[in-house]
Design a protein around this motif. Sequence first.
Motif, PDB file in Angstrom:
ATOM      1  N   GLU A   1      -3.977  -3.411  13.368  1.00 44.30           N
ATOM      2  CA  GLU A   1      -5.360  -3.445  13.871  1.00 44.30           C
ATOM      3  C   GLU A   1      -5.661  -2.192  14.684  1.00 44.30           C
ATOM      4  O   GLU A   1      -6.735  -1.607  14.564  1.00 44.30           O
ATOM      5  CB  GLU A   1      -5.585  -4.694  14.725  1.00 44.30           C
ATOM      6  CG  GLU A   1      -5.684  -5.967  13.926  1.00 44.30           C
ATOM      7  CD  GLU A   1      -5.900  -7.188  14.804  1.00 44.30           C
ATOM      8  OE1 GLU A   1      -6.303  -7.025  15.982  1.00 44.30           O
ATOM      9  OE2 GLU A   1      -5.666  -8.301  14.314  1.00 44.30           O
TER      10      GLU A   1
ATOM     11  N   ARG B   1     -17.550  11.932  11.006  1.00 47.04           N
ATOM     12  CA  ARG B   1     -18.928  11.853  10.498  1.00 47.04           C
ATOM     13  C   ARG B   1     -19.917  12.384  11.526  1.00 47.04           C
ATOM     14  O   ARG B   1     -20.868  13.103  11.198  1.00 47.04           O
ATOM     15  CB  ARG B   1     -19.275  10.400  10.127  1.00 47.04           C
ATOM     16  CG  ARG B   1     -18.651   9.935   8.841  1.00 47.04           C
ATOM     17  CD  ARG B   1     -19.233   8.607   8.379  1.00 47.04           C
ATOM     18  NE  ARG B   1     -19.129   7.523   9.346  1.00 47.04           N
ATOM     19  CZ  ARG B   1     -18.093   6.698   9.463  1.00 47.04           C
ATOM     20  NH1 ARG B   1     -17.068   6.824   8.649  1.00 47.04           N
ATOM     21  NH2 ARG B   1     -18.090   5.756  10.367  1.00 47.04           N
TER      22      ARG B   1
ATOM     23  N   GLY C   1      -5.984   0.653  12.291  1.00 44.85           N
ATOM     24  CA  GLY C   1      -7.269   0.544  11.599  1.00 44.85           C
ATOM     25  C   GLY C   1      -8.415   0.997  12.486  1.00 44.85           C
ATOM     26  O   GLY C   1      -9.314   1.739  12.050  1.00 44.85           O
ATOM     27  N   ALA C   2      -8.398   0.541  13.743  1.00 41.77           N
ATOM     28  CA  ALA C   2      -9.461   0.924  14.679  1.00 41.77           C
ATOM     29  C   ALA C   2      -9.412   2.426  14.953  1.00 41.77           C
ATOM     30  O   ALA C   2     -10.460   3.096  15.038  1.00 41.77           O
ATOM     31  CB  ALA C   2      -9.319   0.143  15.982  1.00 41.77           C
ATOM     32  N   ARG C   3      -8.214   2.983  15.083  1.00 40.39           N
ATOM     33  CA  ARG C   3      -8.061   4.414  15.328  1.00 40.39           C
ATOM     34  C   ARG C   3      -8.597   5.216  14.124  1.00 40.39           C
ATOM     35  O   ARG C   3      -9.328   6.191  14.298  1.00 40.39           O
ATOM     36  CB  ARG C   3      -6.592   4.770  15.567  1.00 40.39           C
ATOM     37  CG  ARG C   3      -6.395   6.251  15.877  1.00 40.39           C
ATOM     38  CD  ARG C   3      -4.942   6.613  16.188  1.00 40.39           C
ATOM     39  NE  ARG C   3      -4.535   5.952  17.417  1.00 40.39           N
ATOM     40  CZ  ARG C   3      -3.448   5.205  17.547  1.00 40.39           C
ATOM     41  NH1 ARG C   3      -2.654   5.018  16.518  1.00 40.39           N
ATOM     42  NH2 ARG C   3      -3.154   4.648  18.695  1.00 40.39           N
ATOM     43  N   GLN C   4      -8.234   4.773  12.919  1.00 40.89           N
ATOM     44  CA  GLN C   4      -8.711   5.471  11.731  1.00 40.89           C
ATOM     45  C   GLN C   4     -10.230   5.371  11.623  1.00 40.89           C
ATOM     46  O   GLN C   4     -10.902   6.354  11.283  1.00 40.89           O
ATOM     47  CB  GLN C   4      -8.050   4.889  10.467  1.00 40.89           C
ATOM     48  CG  GLN C   4      -6.588   5.251  10.347  1.00 40.89           C
ATOM     49  CD  GLN C   4      -5.914   4.529   9.181  1.00 40.89           C
ATOM     50  OE1 GLN C   4      -6.528   3.696   8.518  1.00 40.89           O
ATOM     51  NE2 GLN C   4      -4.656   4.870   8.955  1.00 40.89           N
ATOM     52  N   GLU C   5     -10.736   4.181  11.942  1.00 42.68           N
ATOM     53  CA  GLU C   5     -12.202   4.005  11.896  1.00 42.68           C
ATOM     54  C   GLU C   5     -12.868   4.884  12.941  1.00 42.68           C
ATOM     55  O   GLU C   5     -13.905   5.521  12.662  1.00 42.68           O
ATOM     56  CB  GLU C   5     -12.529   2.523  12.150  1.00 42.68           C
ATOM     57  CG  GLU C   5     -13.980   2.178  11.923  1.00 42.68           C
ATOM     58  CD  GLU C   5     -14.213   0.691  12.129  1.00 42.68           C
ATOM     59  OE1 GLU C   5     -15.161   0.368  12.876  1.00 42.68           O
ATOM     60  OE2 GLU C   5     -13.478  -0.125  11.552  1.00 42.68           O
ATOM     61  N   ALA C   6     -12.288   4.967  14.131  1.00 49.72           N
ATOM     62  CA  ALA C   6     -12.864   5.815  15.182  1.00 49.72           C
ATOM     63  C   ALA C   6     -12.792   7.287  14.787  1.00 49.72           C
ATOM     64  O   ALA C   6     -13.759   8.047  15.000  1.00 49.72           O
ATOM     65  CB  ALA C   6     -12.137   5.589  16.503  1.00 49.72           C
TER      66      ALA C   6
ATOM     67  N   ALA D   1     -12.729   8.446  11.727  1.00 45.38           N
ATOM     68  CA  ALA D   1     -13.707   8.656  10.648  1.00 45.38           C
ATOM     69  C   ALA D   1     -15.113   8.746  11.223  1.00 45.38           C
ATOM     70  O   ALA D   1     -15.922   9.601  10.814  1.00 45.38           O
ATOM     71  CB  ALA D   1     -13.610   7.527   9.629  1.00 45.38           C
ATOM     72  N   SER D   2     -15.403   7.875  12.175  1.00 52.55           N
ATOM     73  CA  SER D   2     -16.731   7.894  12.802  1.00 52.55           C
ATOM     74  C   SER D   2     -16.937   9.207  13.548  1.00 52.55           C
ATOM     75  O   SER D   2     -18.018   9.824  13.481  1.00 52.55           O
ATOM     76  CB  SER D   2     -16.859   6.708  13.757  1.00 52.55           C
ATOM     77  OG  SER D   2     -18.098   6.734  14.420  1.00 52.55           O
TER      78      SER D   2
END
Length: 186
Positions: free
Chosen positions: A135, A149, A138-143, A145-146
Amino acid sequence: MGQDEEELNPPSSWFRHSAYFSVALVGTLLGFVEAASAAEGSLVLVPDLTMVVALLVFFVLLIFPVDRFLFQPIFQALDARRDRIAGTRARAEQLEADAAAALERYETAVQEVRAESEAARKEALGGAREASQSETDGARQEAEASLLRAREEILRDLETARATLRQQAETLAREAATTVLGRPLT
């Protein structure tokens, strides 16, 4: 069988012989006392031989019925009691051995259950750590990626602003040059 039990339960043949001797001695002494008391006021040191022989014959005749009807049942009861005690002790030792074996099985089962529960706890803890790590990843990768962007969007906006500023600067520079020169630039 320990030494205490041998002292409490002497061998039956020795016990029987000592019982016979005791009865013979008591019978003989009673005969002497009776013979001595029968004398008329004088002390008799040597008893009447016929009385002694009669008492000995009477004693010998009484040995067999007394043995059969008194001593043998007593000795049989004592032997039966000794056998019951030995049987009870053997059962108690067997029960003690069974209890020790049951306790050993119980302790082994408890140790196995503890080991299993510890393994299950470690497995659950490892699973929770893996889930938490996944988790977090996942949160680190999402952050990330955000953030990427957002940087890209900022760079696009920056390029758009620069392009707009260039156009506006050129337009303003032409207008300023036209105003300063008083004529339009071609």
